[in-house]
Design a protein around this motif. Sequence first.
Motif, short mmCIF file in Angstrom:
data_model
loop_
_atom_site.label_atom_id
_atom_site.label_comp_id
_atom_site.label_asym_id
_atom_site.label_seq_id
_atom_site.Cartn_x
_atom_site.Cartn_y
_atom_site.Cartn_z
N MET A 262 1.50 -1.05 0.08
CA MET A 262 -0.29 0.41 0.24
C MET A 262 0.84 1.19 0.26
SD MET A 262 -3.39 1.30 0.29
CE MET A 262 -3.84 0.45 1.67
N GLU A 263 1.67 0.68 0.63
CA GLU A 263 3.16 2.61 0.89
C GLU A 263 2.88 2.71 -0.35
OE1 GLU A 263 5.25 1.51 4.08
OE2 GLU A 263 4.20 2.75 5.14
N ASN A 264 3.82 1.62 -1.38
CA ASN A 264 4.53 2.21 -2.68
C ASN A 264 3.63 2.55 -3.24
OD1 ASN A 264 7.08 1.40 -1.80
ND2 ASN A 264 6.78 -1.43 -2.15
N ASN A 265 2.31 1.92 -3.18
CA ASN A 265 1.26 2.40 -4.31
C ASN A 265 1.41 4.13 -3.78
OD1 ASN A 265 0.79 0.27 -5.62
ND2 ASN A 265 -1.33 0.05 -3.58
N ARG A 266 1.51 4.47 -2.77
CA ARG A 266 1.18 5.77 -2.90
C ARG A 266 2.37 6.91 -3.52
NH1 ARG A 266 -1.45 4.84 2.78
NH2 ARG A 266 0.86 4.99 3.69
N ILE A 267 3.71 6.02 -2.73
CA ILE A 267 4.66 6.50 -3.71
C ILE A 267 4.34 6.85 -5.07
CG2 ILE A 267 7.77 6.02 -3.98
CD1 ILE A 267 6.53 7.46 -1.18
N ASP A 268 4.06 5.45 -5.74
CA ASP A 268 4.23 5.58 -6.79
C ASP A 268 2.99 6.63 -7.57
OD1 ASP A 268 5.57 3.49 -6.90
OD2 ASP A 268 4.31 1.87 -7.36
N THR A 269 1.25 6.82 -6.86
CA THR A 269 0.66 7.81 -7.68
C THR A 269 1.75 9.56 -7.05
OG1 THR A 269 -0.75 6.13 -6.28
CG2 THR A 269 -1.15 8.74 -6.30
N LEU A 270 2.71 9.50 -5.62
CA LEU A 270 2.96 10.60 -5.81
C LEU A 270 4.14 10.57 -7.33
CD1 LEU A 270 2.80 11.42 -2.16
CD2 LEU A 270 1.37 12.78 -3.19
N MET A 271 5.08 10.15 -6.68
CA MET A 271 5.91 9.76 -7.66
C MET A 271 5.41 10.53 -9.40
SD MET A 271 8.87 10.23 -6.64
CE MET A 271 10.09 9.34 -7.83
N THR A 272 4.05 9.57 -9.75
CA THR A 272 3.15 10.41 -11.42
C THR A 272 2.91 11.58 -11.17
OG1 THR A 272 2.91 8.15 -11.03
CG2 THR A 272 0.81 9.54 -12.59
N PHE A 273 2.44 11.85 -9.88
CA PHE A 273 1.97 13.73 -9.76
C PHE A 273 3.25 14.13 -10.25
CE2 PHE A 273 -1.62 12.23 -6.66
CZ PHE A 273 -2.48 12.34 -7.74
N LEU A 274 4.40 13.60 -9.70
CA LEU A 274 4.90 14.94 -9.26
C LEU A 274 6.06 15.22 -10.73
CD1 LEU A 274 7.67 16.80 -7.19
CD2 LEU A 274 8.39 14.64 -7.06
N PHE B 113 3.69 20.56 -2.87
CA PHE B 113 2.93 20.09 -1.91
C PHE B 113 2.78 18.07 -2.59
CE2 PHE B 113 -1.03 16.98 -0.68
CZ PHE B 113 -0.98 17.74 0.32
N VAL B 114 2.96 18.54 -3.27
CA VAL B 114 3.40 16.93 -3.82
C VAL B 114 4.48 16.54 -3.10
CG1 VAL B 114 3.93 15.17 -5.77
CG2 VAL B 114 1.75 16.77 -5.66
N ARG B 115 5.88 17.55 -3.89
CA ARG B 115 7.04 17.11 -2.97
C ARG B 115 7.20 16.45 -1.50
NH1 ARG B 115 11.73 17.58 -6.27
NH2 ARG B 115 10.31 18.50 -8.20
N PHE B 116 6.64 17.86 -0.64
CA PHE B 116 6.11 17.39 0.53
C PHE B 116 5.39 16.32 1.06
CE2 PHE B 116 3.73 18.18 4.59
CZ PHE B 116 4.78 18.46 5.58
N ALA B 117 4.35 16.04 0.49
CA ALA B 117 3.80 15.11 0.68
C ALA B 117 4.39 13.49 0.56
CB ALA B 117 2.24 14.39 -0.55
N LEU B 118 5.07 13.55 -0.25
CA LEU B 118 6.60 12.63 -0.84
C LEU B 118 7.69 11.96 -0.08
CD1 LEU B 118 6.97 10.20 -3.23
CD2 LEU B 118 8.88 12.24 -4.42
N ALA B 119 7.96 13.42 0.61
CA ALA B 119 8.89 12.83 1.77
C ALA B 119 8.33 12.52 2.38
CB ALA B 119 8.99 15.05 2.11
#
Length: 106
Positions: free
Chosen positions: A1-13, A21-27
């Motif tokens: 699940m966590e990797n899915n969030r990382i993947d989603t955030l990386m896609t947004f970035l 905000f996306v960069r902050f959320a990724l951190a």
Amino acid sequence: MENNRIDTLMTFLAEDPDDSFVRFALAKEYEKMGTLKKALDTYLSLKEKDADYVGLYYHLGGLYEVLNEKDSALTIYQGGIDVAKKKADFHALSELHTAKMNLEVG
């Protein structure tokens, strides 16, 4: 699940590299996962791209505390205080002052 969030955030970035905000959320996600080097690098990247993103300073300072880098934490908190004053963000200003004071006296 966590990797899915990382993947989603990386896609947004990838779609918008300037989205602070996306960069902050990724951190924050890296930090939650315990991947502290990636979290640190991502926070520093955000600071480089958008030094006025006031939310960054409290969390980056806290990460430096976890990494036992007190001087870096104090420097970051002070930088955040300066940004919060400039932006008249009194909530962030209060949090940053408290974090800095607690580190100084602790």
